[in-house]
Design an enzyme around this catalytic site. Sequence first.
Site, mmCIF file in Angstrom:
data_model
loop_
_atom_site.group_PDB
_atom_site.id
_atom_site.type_symbol
_atom_site.label_atom_id
_atom_site.label_comp_id
_atom_site.label_asym_id
_atom_site.label_seq_id
_atom_site.Cartn_x
_atom_site.Cartn_y
_atom_site.Cartn_z
ATOM 1 N N VAL A 1 -112.952 -9.705 0.899
ATOM 2 C CA VAL A 1 -112.115 -10.887 1.173
ATOM 3 C C VAL A 1 -112.742 -12.182 0.641
ATOM 4 O O VAL A 1 -113.909 -12.211 0.319
ATOM 5 C CB VAL A 1 -111.808 -11.022 2.689
ATOM 6 N N GLU A 2 -111.924 -13.192 0.563
ATOM 7 C CA GLU A 2 -112.308 -14.533 0.075
ATOM 8 C C GLU A 2 -113.048 -14.480 -1.265
ATOM 9 O O GLU A 2 -114.091 -15.095 -1.448
ATOM 10 C CB GLU A 2 -113.136 -15.283 1.135
#
Length: 804
Positions: free
Chosen positions: A498-499
Amino acid sequence: MSGFIFALVVIAVLWALAYVAAPLWAWTVAVGLALLADGWLCHTAPTVGWIVFAVLALLLNIRPLRRMLVTDHVLGWFRKVLPPISETERIAIDAGNTWWDADLFTGRPDWRKLLATPAAKLTDEEQAFLDGPVQEFCASLDDWHITHDLQDLPPAAWEQIRKHRFFGMIIPKQYGGLGFSALAHSTVVMKIGTRSTSAAVTVMVPNSLGPGELLMHYGTEEQKSYYLPRLARAEEIPCFALTGPYVGSDAGALPDIGIVCKGTYKGKETLGFRVSWDKRYITLAPVATILGVAFKAYDPEHLLGEKEDLGITLGLIPTDLPGIEIGTRHNPLNAAFMNGPTRGKDVFIPFDCLIGGTEYIGKGWMMLMNCLSVGRAISLPALGTGAGKHASRVTGAYGRVRKQFRVPIGKFEGVEEALARIGGLTYRMDAARRLTAGALDRGEKPSVLSAILKYHCTEGMRQVLGDAMDVHGGRGVMMGPRNYLARGYQAVPVSITVEGANILTRSMIIFGQGAIRAHPYLLKEMEAASSEDRAKASVEFDKALFAHIGFTISNAARSLFLGLTGALLTPAPVSGATARYYRQLTRMSSVFTFVADVGLLMMGGEMKRKEKLSARYGDMLSHLYLASAALKQYEEQGRPEADLPLVEWACQDSLYAIQQALEGLLRNFPSRPMAWLMRALVMPAGRPYAPPCDKLGHKVASLLLQPSDARDRLTRYAFTSQDPQDPVGRMEHAMKQTLAAEPVEEKLQAGLKKRLTPANYLTLVDDAARKAVLSADEAKLLRDTHMVVRDAIDVDEFGQMRGE
Ligand SMILES: Cc1cc2nc3c(=O)[nH]c(=O)nc-3n(C[C@H](O)[C@H](O)[C@H](O)COP(=O)(O)OP(=O)(O)OC[C@H]3O[C@@H](n4cnc5c(N)ncnc54)[C@H](O)[C@@H]3O)c2cc1C
């Protein structure tokens, strides 16, 4: 003076000029004097040398001439090789600012400036929140029950989230939030993460990139007054949806669209967007009441103006509107936080449902990138560091309690190696987390450092949890309520993905953005080259280009000098054992800057496709930062002698990682002659660094194997418990008991002249008590210890597995 000595003097003077990055006029004077001296000393006629000198001196020092004959040609070439920068790339580059990364890109980091920055500190209120509601929340969580039985947080946990406003940590107090600093936000997420990844992710998401943050920065006053208090009280559950089946790392390629049209909203006809989307992997989506949605806005009927393609726009959409599909769940590696898809078909939203209203139509990418430049430094680095702290605490304890071959396993050299990595990496991750959070709290928005933190703290998490699992052996593998490691271990790929998925972050973002943002001249050159005003472009480019050339020559000279002297003559801002790391990092900063400039010069826009090289440059920059953070933390904590092995391990490991990256870069650099020349300049005496030595590793590992201030400092904010029934408390209790029992066990063995083994343990204790070798209290201590240790090494057993 012989010609040879004269030549040496001239070289030394020119080298010194390069080292100090002397201005062009100083070079001109120096070379002129050298020619004069040459004529005078060696009685040579002023011939070719003087002619060449005169031509170059005039050409380089008379700026209009220089621009006409040199700069404008270079500018023309530069424009041709400059890679086209897409709008999304431009916005990503412009997001945030630079801070210590820019210093590291000078080759001359100003250590005093770094050390003078105030240490990040929690306020009393933040500290009380951590000691009170966060501790209580953590103590109440049963991660096995959450992940295995409920696949959700229990109602009581949701209630605590609401009551204590965990979703409103970043929301200012005036809107009913907690108004916490970045450091407090990071510390809360970190602590919860040491107890339950599922709970940490649940709390983390509304406080990171999503409706709350976007509204705070870009929302209209009306939107802020309505939504922020409701978000802080968790009366609204937010999620933010960007990713879909065709949109992952390439987030700009959104197929989800919104068309400007008239429609009816709450019984009123109004202008707005008809939006359709197909999103997946969205955290909190299954329970969300408001949905942040990124879509591409179009105005084919020109209801808003001339422009048809309006760009990425962010909607804030109540999830109960007709046409929205939401509620089903994914299963992200058995973690229990809510995650799922959401789809919308021709959902009409008025302009009021755009974050920031009509003013921000088409500015969605900029909004996201600006928030990400800060947020990436907080949540996932906190989760990674928390994993390190938890692993340090429980693995050290287990290493002391678990015996094989009659020795605590933590004392075997092989296990020591893993323990040293856990301790050293945890120290470095925590230092970087705190340093960066402090910078954010001072108003910096260091987008490159954020990417460095995201990547290295989640990779650190992968390493420390892998090591912790290895040390625990089967005790880590068998899942159940007693297992305090496996769920975190399972969730590692979530943090990696993620991110900004890690491979992309390492190979494209850290150096790709870092080179442009943090380099002192590159962005200036690029901006000048893309200017429409030709005369201004020529002047600006000329200024940046010649400063850049001087800078590169200077870093080459510095790299060679620092390499030949082992950086021993370079000043350090402190004395004592850590001084040498400042010197070596100064050296590596010069080396990094020099090899980066050569790479940029030779590969230009091609560098974008040379991801493996870009990744290695990124590793060098990253480790310069990580080691700086470790040194800064050591000073901030008052240079505790007991922490020295940790800071030394962190710095030695970083220096070695820089060397490995440099080695890989030189071996794979496309121009072989240039690679050889660079090697000669940057490593004139061979490879200077080695990995942390075994002796140092032993000291770090020993620090984890028994209670001490240093162990407590390292693992501060990891959830701990003294309750022998708690999964973590059980291990903590067993370690203390084991340590208390050790001298008594020795007394027994000496008294009975027999070795204790698990098989004869209780019999020998009874024997020793009978023969008065041990007092009654001592015998009880050993009997208790035997039981406590057995309990600590036991794993769960199940009658029947679920689903059978
Ligand atoms: C548990 C979980 C929660 C999430 N929550 C949200 C959320 O709340 N909201 C939201 O919008 N999204 C969310 N996401 C989505 C997440 O941001 C994406 O998964 C991520 O952007 C990567 O996209 P992808 O999975 O499609 O991988 P892909 O983009 O298909 O990438 C696959 C691999 O290729 C690599 N790669 C791709 N391009 C390059 C390149 N140019 N150079 C080098 N390597 C490259 C990547 O690094 C990765 O390793 C979540 C994902 C997960 C797993």
